[in-house]
Motif scaffolding. Structure first.
Motif, mmCIF file in Angstrom:
data_model
loop_
_atom_site.group_PDB
_atom_site.id
_atom_site.type_symbol
_atom_site.label_atom_id
_atom_site.label_comp_id
_atom_site.label_asym_id
_atom_site.label_seq_id
_atom_site.Cartn_x
_atom_site.Cartn_y
_atom_site.Cartn_z
ATOM 1 N N ILE A 189 1.109 -1.116 -0.279
ATOM 2 C CA ILE A 189 0.074 -0.048 -0.026
ATOM 3 C C ILE A 189 1.031 1.068 -0.048
ATOM 4 O O ILE A 189 0.620 1.970 -0.616
ATOM 5 N N PHE A 190 1.560 1.457 1.450
ATOM 6 C CA PHE A 190 2.844 2.008 0.752
ATOM 7 C C PHE A 190 3.269 2.498 -0.671
ATOM 8 O O PHE A 190 3.763 3.802 -1.188
ATOM 9 N N GLN A 191 3.827 1.402 -0.887
ATOM 10 C CA GLN A 191 5.003 1.239 -2.185
ATOM 11 C C GLN A 191 2.987 2.096 -3.484
ATOM 12 O O GLN A 191 4.270 2.586 -4.343
ATOM 13 N N GLU A 192 2.137 2.022 -3.501
ATOM 14 C CA GLU A 192 1.273 2.199 -4.592
ATOM 15 C C GLU A 192 1.278 3.678 -4.077
ATOM 16 O O GLU A 192 1.066 4.739 -5.589
ATOM 17 N N LYS A 193 1.431 4.619 -2.991
ATOM 18 C CA LYS A 193 1.551 5.825 -2.714
ATOM 19 C C LYS A 193 2.316 6.726 -2.905
ATOM 20 O O LYS A 193 1.877 7.601 -2.700
ATOM 21 N N LEU A 194 3.596 6.200 -3.084
ATOM 22 C CA LEU A 194 4.920 6.935 -3.767
ATOM 23 C C LEU A 194 4.647 7.860 -5.113
ATOM 24 O O LEU A 194 4.182 6.920 -5.985
ATOM 25 N N SER A 195 5.608 8.518 -4.809
ATOM 26 C CA SER A 195 5.120 9.377 -6.431
ATOM 27 C C SER A 195 6.291 9.139 -7.171
ATOM 28 O O SER A 195 7.535 8.611 -6.218
ATOM 29 N N ILE A 208 13.983 5.815 -0.082
ATOM 30 C CA ILE A 208 13.060 5.484 0.536
ATOM 31 C C ILE A 208 13.241 3.454 0.463
ATOM 32 O O ILE A 208 12.965 2.766 -0.031
ATOM 33 N N MET A 209 13.060 3.370 2.336
ATOM 34 C CA MET A 209 13.382 1.875 1.996
ATOM 35 C C MET A 209 12.053 1.281 2.756
ATOM 36 O O MET A 209 10.545 1.694 2.827
ATOM 37 N N PRO A 210 11.850 0.000 1.676
ATOM 38 C CA PRO A 210 10.854 -0.594 1.731
ATOM 39 C C PRO A 210 9.746 -0.483 3.426
ATOM 40 O O PRO A 210 10.906 -0.479 4.567
ATOM 41 N N VAL A 211 8.641 -0.228 3.564
ATOM 42 C CA VAL A 211 7.717 0.227 5.006
ATOM 43 C C VAL A 211 8.005 -1.429 5.899
ATOM 44 O O VAL A 211 7.488 -2.633 5.117
ATOM 45 N N THR A 212 8.187 -1.592 7.074
ATOM 46 C CA THR A 212 9.124 -2.397 8.046
ATOM 47 C C THR A 212 8.352 -2.615 9.499
ATOM 48 O O THR A 212 8.978 -1.186 9.837
ATOM 49 N N LEU A 213 7.640 -3.743 9.534
ATOM 50 C CA LEU A 213 7.014 -2.960 11.282
ATOM 51 C C LEU A 213 7.969 -3.987 12.128
ATOM 52 O O LEU A 213 8.637 -5.236 11.933
ATOM 53 N N ILE A 214 8.181 -3.346 13.079
ATOM 54 C CA ILE A 214 9.297 -4.092 14.374
ATOM 55 C C ILE A 214 8.682 -3.451 15.507
ATOM 56 O O ILE A 214 8.060 -2.968 16.081
#
Length: 133
Positions: A21-27, A36-42
């Protein structure tokens, strides 16, 4: 990086779903202007563990890069094999990869009693705890 303390975010596929979802919203402009790195949940527990070990941001970044390299390798393996057993591994959370693979390779060992070090760093003593607020 997003941190959390709810185990639901460690379920297989949640990290990849939110990253997609984050990658789709990036211009395209943002992608070109920034690294910009991938979203990572930690999980906060992992960040706490790393802070006790006196890890730095470079080590955390290395763990994140390693996580995504492992995930991409597992995705390629699943695409090639098509086996359902390979699917679950390709959806693993950072927590799963960290605890099953990465923690074994960390150079610095966790102190036997991590709370003692944390209390010392925070200058917390029993006397201070006994004082009335």
């Amino acid at each position: 990086m997003l941190s959390f303390d709810d185990y639901y975010f460690t379920m297989p596929g949640i990290n990849q779903y939110l990253n997609n979802i984050f990658q789709e919203k990036l211009s395209d402009d943002a992608r070109c202007a920034f690294d910009i790195m991938p979203v990572t949940l930690i999980n906060l527990d992992i960040l706490f563990y790393l802070s006790i070990r006196k890890s730095n941001f470079g080590e955390i970044k290395d763990c994140i890069i390693r996580y995504w390299n492992i995930i991409h390798g597992r995705i390629r393996k699943h695409r090639k094999s098509g086996l359902p057993s390979d699917l679950l591994g390709s959806l693993a959370s950072f927590d799963d990869i960290f605890h099953s693979i990465m923690v074994k390779n960390l150079e610095k060992k966790l102190p036997l009693d991590p709370m003692t070090e944390l209390l010392r760093l925070g200058d917390i003593t029993q006397g201070k705890l006994n004082e009335e607020l």
